[in-house]
Design a protein around this motif. Sequence first.
Motif, PDB file in Angstrom:
ATOM      1  N   UNK A  26       0.837  -1.197   0.000  1.00 20.22           N
ATOM      2  CA  UNK A  26       0.000   0.000   0.000  1.00 20.22           C
ATOM      3  C   UNK A  26       0.876   1.254   0.000  1.00 20.22           C
ATOM      4  N   UNK A  27       1.933   1.243   0.797  1.00 21.20           N
ATOM      5  CA  UNK A  27       2.878   2.361   0.838  1.00 21.20           C
ATOM      6  C   UNK A  27       3.515   2.570  -0.537  1.00 21.20           C
ATOM      7  N   UNK A  28       3.908   1.483  -1.179  1.00 17.41           N
ATOM      8  CA  UNK A  28       4.521   1.592  -2.508  1.00 17.41           C
ATOM      9  C   UNK A  28       3.570   2.272  -3.491  1.00 17.41           C
ATOM     10  N   UNK A 136      -0.151  12.096   3.666  1.00 18.38           N
ATOM     11  CA  UNK A 136       0.739  11.591   4.715  1.00 18.38           C
ATOM     12  C   UNK A 136      -0.015  10.996   5.895  1.00 18.38           C
ATOM     13  N   UNK A 137      -1.307  11.297   6.004  1.00 22.75           N
ATOM     14  CA  UNK A 137      -2.118  10.735   7.090  1.00 22.75           C
ATOM     15  C   UNK A 137      -2.722   9.388   6.720  1.00 22.75           C
ATOM     16  N   UNK A 138      -2.543   8.950   5.474  1.00 24.37           N
ATOM     17  CA  UNK A 138      -3.124   7.669   5.055  1.00 24.37           C
ATOM     18  C   UNK A 138      -2.359   6.501   5.673  1.00 24.37           C
ATOM     19  N   UNK A 139      -1.037   6.581   5.637  1.00 20.97           N
ATOM     20  CA  UNK A 139      -0.192   5.573   6.291  1.00 20.97           C
ATOM     21  C   UNK A 139       0.942   6.307   7.001  1.00 20.97           C
ATOM     22  N   UNK A 180      11.418   1.128  -0.197  1.00 21.58           N
ATOM     23  CA  UNK A 180      10.124   0.966  -0.876  1.00 21.58           C
ATOM     24  C   UNK A 180       9.490   2.309  -1.223  1.00 21.58           C
ATOM     25  N   UNK A 181       9.341   3.253  -0.268  1.00 21.38           N
ATOM     26  CA  UNK A 181       8.766   4.542  -0.666  1.00 21.38           C
ATOM     27  C   UNK A 181       9.638   5.296  -1.662  1.00 21.38           C
ATOM     28  N   UNK A 220     -10.515  -3.237   1.073  1.00 24.49           N
ATOM     29  CA  UNK A 220     -10.233  -4.667   1.213  1.00 24.49           C
ATOM     30  C   UNK A 220      -9.237  -4.963   2.329  1.00 24.49           C
ATOM     31  N   UNK A 221      -8.622  -3.920   2.883  1.00 23.72           N
ATOM     32  CA  UNK A 221      -7.660  -4.113   3.967  1.00 23.72           C
ATOM     33  C   UNK A 221      -8.412  -4.294   5.278  1.00 23.72           C
TER      34      UNK A 221
END
Length: 232
Positions: A26-28, A136-139, A180-181, A220-221
């Motif tokens: 998800x971060x990627x 930035x608040x998503x993850x 990854x990011x 779906x998470x």
Amino acid sequence: MLPGSSYLSARSLRVARLRGKVGLYFVAALSVLAGMTDAIGFMATGDFVSFMSGNTTRLAVSLGEGEFALVLRIGVVLLAFVLGNALGVVIARLTGRRPWPLLSIIAALLALAGLLPLSWQLPALVAAVTAMGMINAVVEEVNGLPIGLTYVTGALSRFGRGLGRALLGERRHGWRVQLIPWTGMFVGAIAGVLLEQAFDLAALLFSALLAAALGLISLKIPRRWQLGYMPR
């Protein structure tokens, strides 16, 4: 050891690994979105949309050279990014710490930026920058590892420090995933360059579509995992 405790421990470990893997995927994807949007905004307007370190340097240079119109423009961009981060946390809390409402608003802001006339460049830029602040608040973290979506300097620094410790023989986990990011942002930026060359600032509509798609994917998470990723 109590009967069944070893089974529960093994199961908990598998769940933690799966939660971490899903979070990093998800971060990627979110980093791809950030990189794409930043490249489109930079090429179309000359301003960074998510790279505020660069904008801060530009602000100082503009101030030193007496370009006060540019100082004001960059100051507005920096303020929009800060307010976007603040709004992201507020919206996340008010919506029960779920990614999809936040990503839906981000998609709407990016769509607005892409649909505005080219003569309205600054409002479009502010909308896109606000969206990148909110993302930035998503993850915020994955399995306890801090994650930065719109700035990869910290990720590269954490990777480099982890590499140094590994060369000294220390065994610590998590430093490799900091690439990854960075990789996601790099790949997204390449896509953003190609899209901007074809569609100019309207290429932000593709960023909006990606944000909306990620919002749907986030449904779906598992709920418990979502709570672990987002700001407390």
